[in-house]
Design a protein around this motif. Structure first.
Motif, short mmCIF file in Angstrom:
data_model
loop_
_atom_site.label_atom_id
_atom_site.label_comp_id
_atom_site.label_asym_id
_atom_site.label_seq_id
_atom_site.Cartn_x
_atom_site.Cartn_y
_atom_site.Cartn_z
N ALA A 90 -8.43 92.38 13.83
CA ALA A 90 -7.89 92.26 15.80
C ALA A 90 -8.21 90.64 15.40
O ALA A 90 -8.90 89.93 14.87
N PRO A 91 -7.22 89.98 16.68
CA PRO A 91 -6.70 88.47 17.14
C PRO A 91 -8.39 88.70 17.61
O PRO A 91 -9.40 89.44 18.12
N ILE A 92 -8.96 87.14 17.78
CA ILE A 92 -9.94 86.72 18.27
C ILE A 92 -10.11 85.39 19.03
O ILE A 92 -9.49 84.64 19.49
N TYR A 93 -10.19 86.00 20.82
CA TYR A 93 -9.94 85.48 21.67
C TYR A 93 -11.08 84.39 22.16
O TYR A 93 -12.60 85.00 22.11
N ALA A 94 -11.12 83.21 22.50
CA ALA A 94 -12.28 82.67 22.80
C ALA A 94 -11.57 81.05 24.39
O ALA A 94 -10.29 81.30 24.26
N LEU A 95 -12.71 82.08 24.80
CA LEU A 95 -11.87 81.10 25.99
C LEU A 95 -12.81 80.05 26.55
O LEU A 95 -14.54 80.70 26.63
N ALA A 96 -12.75 79.02 27.33
CA ALA A 96 -13.94 77.46 27.66
C ALA A 96 -13.22 77.50 29.08
O ALA A 96 -12.24 77.30 29.31
N ILE A 97 -14.15 76.98 29.58
CA ILE A 97 -13.46 77.43 31.26
C ILE A 97 -14.98 75.64 32.08
O ILE A 97 -15.87 75.65 31.64
N SER A 98 -13.80 74.78 31.71
CA SER A 98 -14.53 73.44 32.38
C SER A 98 -15.48 73.17 34.15
O SER A 98 -15.33 74.26 34.68
N GLY A 99 -15.55 72.66 34.03
CA GLY A 99 -16.16 71.62 35.31
C GLY A 99 -15.02 71.84 36.27
O GLY A 99 -14.12 71.61 35.84
N GLY A 100 -15.69 71.45 37.44
CA GLY A 100 -14.79 70.64 38.74
C GLY A 100 -15.25 70.96 39.73
O GLY A 100 -14.21 71.57 41.15
N GLY A 101 -16.24 71.29 40.78
CA GLY A 101 -17.30 72.15 41.83
C GLY A 101 -16.72 73.57 42.71
O GLY A 101 -16.01 74.02 41.24
N GLN A 102 -16.41 72.92 44.03
CA GLN A 102 -15.03 74.15 43.93
C GLN A 102 -13.97 74.54 44.05
O GLN A 102 -13.15 75.74 44.25
N HIS A 103 -13.60 73.29 42.66
CA HIS A 103 -11.90 73.94 42.36
C HIS A 103 -12.53 75.13 41.38
O HIS A 103 -11.55 75.46 40.89
N GLY A 104 -13.51 75.17 40.82
CA GLY A 104 -14.00 76.73 39.63
C GLY A 104 -13.07 77.77 40.50
O GLY A 104 -13.19 78.71 40.15
N ALA A 105 -12.58 77.48 41.17
CA ALA A 105 -12.07 78.60 42.28
C ALA A 105 -10.95 79.36 42.07
O ALA A 105 -10.08 80.13 41.68
N GLU A 121 -11.83 77.51 52.47
CA GLU A 121 -10.26 78.08 52.96
C GLU A 121 -10.03 77.52 51.85
O GLU A 121 -8.84 77.82 51.97
N TYR A 122 -10.24 76.29 51.54
CA TYR A 122 -9.72 75.47 50.02
C TYR A 122 -9.93 76.24 49.06
O TYR A 122 -8.79 76.88 48.20
N MET A 123 -10.89 77.12 48.93
CA MET A 123 -11.10 77.49 47.67
C MET A 123 -10.27 79.08 48.18
O MET A 123 -9.58 79.27 46.63
N SER A 124 -10.05 79.30 49.08
CA SER A 124 -9.40 80.79 48.67
C SER A 124 -7.85 80.64 48.62
O SER A 124 -7.47 81.47 48.05
#
Length: 395
Positions: free
Chosen positions: A74-89, A362-365
């Motif tokens: 089956a396909p192998i899926y990898a996910l990498a999530i970066s930094g960014g403070g409140q931009h994590g929204a 508000e920005y994050m929302s």
């Protein structure tokens, strides 16, 4: 974010060395990574392949062969999530929208840096935790997350804020139950990695969170919380984390800060042959790597005033942006060399809003909603290296 960078710069320039924090760092000749008492093998350097990687792959192979639900082709899926403070929204909204689209896969591996480290455990555990990351990135503002200690922190402390409220929020969502769930998924051969920076030796460290969760150590839960907070610990602004370690049976401490100091996003240790590692672990399917960059890649161009603080602030912003782009290019090249399909997402340049504080609910929302709607409709993932479009200069 510029307010935060100003704090960091002033702290570094004016008050370097002014601290009453007591430490017991390892001697200069001990540059090896210390052992976490009672939990050997839970971390490794992020800038070189683990010395025992074949053993690690053999363990994964054994685990997936014992998982009756696993299909090695089956396909192998990898996910990498970066930094960014409140931009994590952005990343939080993208994951929730991806679930709503009906096309979100189960990830065999998830990695996180800084704000991405806070999202990563919930992304790893699956769509049932979308509500948790939605709450974390839309309900809370600066006053809910941090306590300012500007005077005391500058004069005698190791940061200008107290992040105890953030610790409490994190523990409300990631409880010992989630740690147990994480251990169960780890036993299926899935992996969750979080990056920090070992500041004493200026090197990235990758923590194997599932191995910690599976260790049975009485302090495993608190160690996971500490690792997640260390990965978010912007130097000078947030408190660093001091990890107790052992060298030859003698206890010392290590000072760890934001993983983004050394790496903005990662899929594994540098120079690791991912294709060979997958084969060793018995995973034969087509590999896909997804990157969520919680930032814009378009330059934040501006006419800089000829004054020290604006020059230093813009320089730091430029450094962080260049580092993030370099990490994306490296992952793209690694994907090509290892025959992986590459997909990337980042905050669109036409998103018009700007935050008014360090954590602006508000920005994050609004950012969460933007990412959610795009992902629900089928996110237009980038398949090539970042294409930078330069914007007109602003005053």
């Amino acid at each position: 974010m510029k307010i935060l960078h100003l704090i960091l710069l002033l702290t570094a320039i004016i008050l370097t060395g002014c601290s009453t924090v007591k430490r017991l760092p390892a001697p200069d000749d001990l540059c090896a990574l210390g052992d976490i008492p009672g939990m050997p093998g839970v971390r490794f350097w992020g800038d070189e392949p683990p010395p025992n990687n074949s053993k690690r792959m053999a363990i994964i192979r054994s685990q997936i062969m014992g998982d009756t639900t696993y299909n090695p082709d089956a396909p192998i899926y990898a996910l990498a999530i970066s930094g960014g403070g409140q931009h994590g929204a952005f990343g939080a909204g993208l994951l929730a929208g991806w679930t709503a689209s009906g096309s979100r896969p189960e990830f065999r591996m998830v990695t996180g840096i800084s704000t991405g480290a806070l999202i990563a455990p919930f992304a790893f555990l699956g769509p049932e935790y979308d509500a948790a990351i939605s709450d974390m990135y839309t309900r809370f503002s600066t006053k809910d997350i941090l306590k300012q200690r500007l005077v005391g922190g500058l004069i005698a402390g190791d940061s200008v804020t107290d992040n105890t409220p953030l610790r409490d929020i994190l523990k409300a969502y990631f409880t010992p139950r989630e740690m147990q769930r994480l251990a169960e998924e780890h036993a299926r051969g899935r992996r969750l990695f979080v990056g920090t920076t070992h500041l004493d030796v200026q090197r990235p460290v990758i923590w194997d969170i599932g191995t910690i969760a599976s260790s049975g150590a009485p302090d495993a839960y608190e160690l996971i919380i500490d690792v997640l907070l260390a990965s978010t610990a912007i130097p000078g602004a947030f408190p660093p984390v001091y990890f107790k370690v052992e060298h030859n049976g003698i206890e010392y401490d290590e000072l760890h800060v934001d993983g983004g100091v050394t790496t903005q996003v990662f899929i594994g240790p540098m120079s690791l042959n991912i294709e060979d590692a997958l084969k060793e672990s018995g995973q034969q399917g087509q590999a896909h790597v997804y990157i969520i960059m919680n930032s814009r890649i378009t330059p934040d161009a501006a006419h800089i005033k000829p004054k020290t603080v604006p020059i230093l602030t813009q320089s730091l912003l430029t450094l962080l942006r260049a580092q993030g782009l370099g990490d994306m290019y490296r992952i793209y090249q690694d994907a090509r060399l290892n025959h992986m399909l590459y997909r990337a997402a980042y905050i669109p340049e036409d998103f018009p809003n700007e935050p008014k504080e360090l954590f602006d609910a508000e920005y994050m929302s609004k950012l969460f909603t933007l990412a959610y709607n795009r992902a629900r409709a089928g996110y237009p993932w980038e398949t090539d290296p970042p294409k930078i479009r330069f914007q007109p200069l602003s005053e």
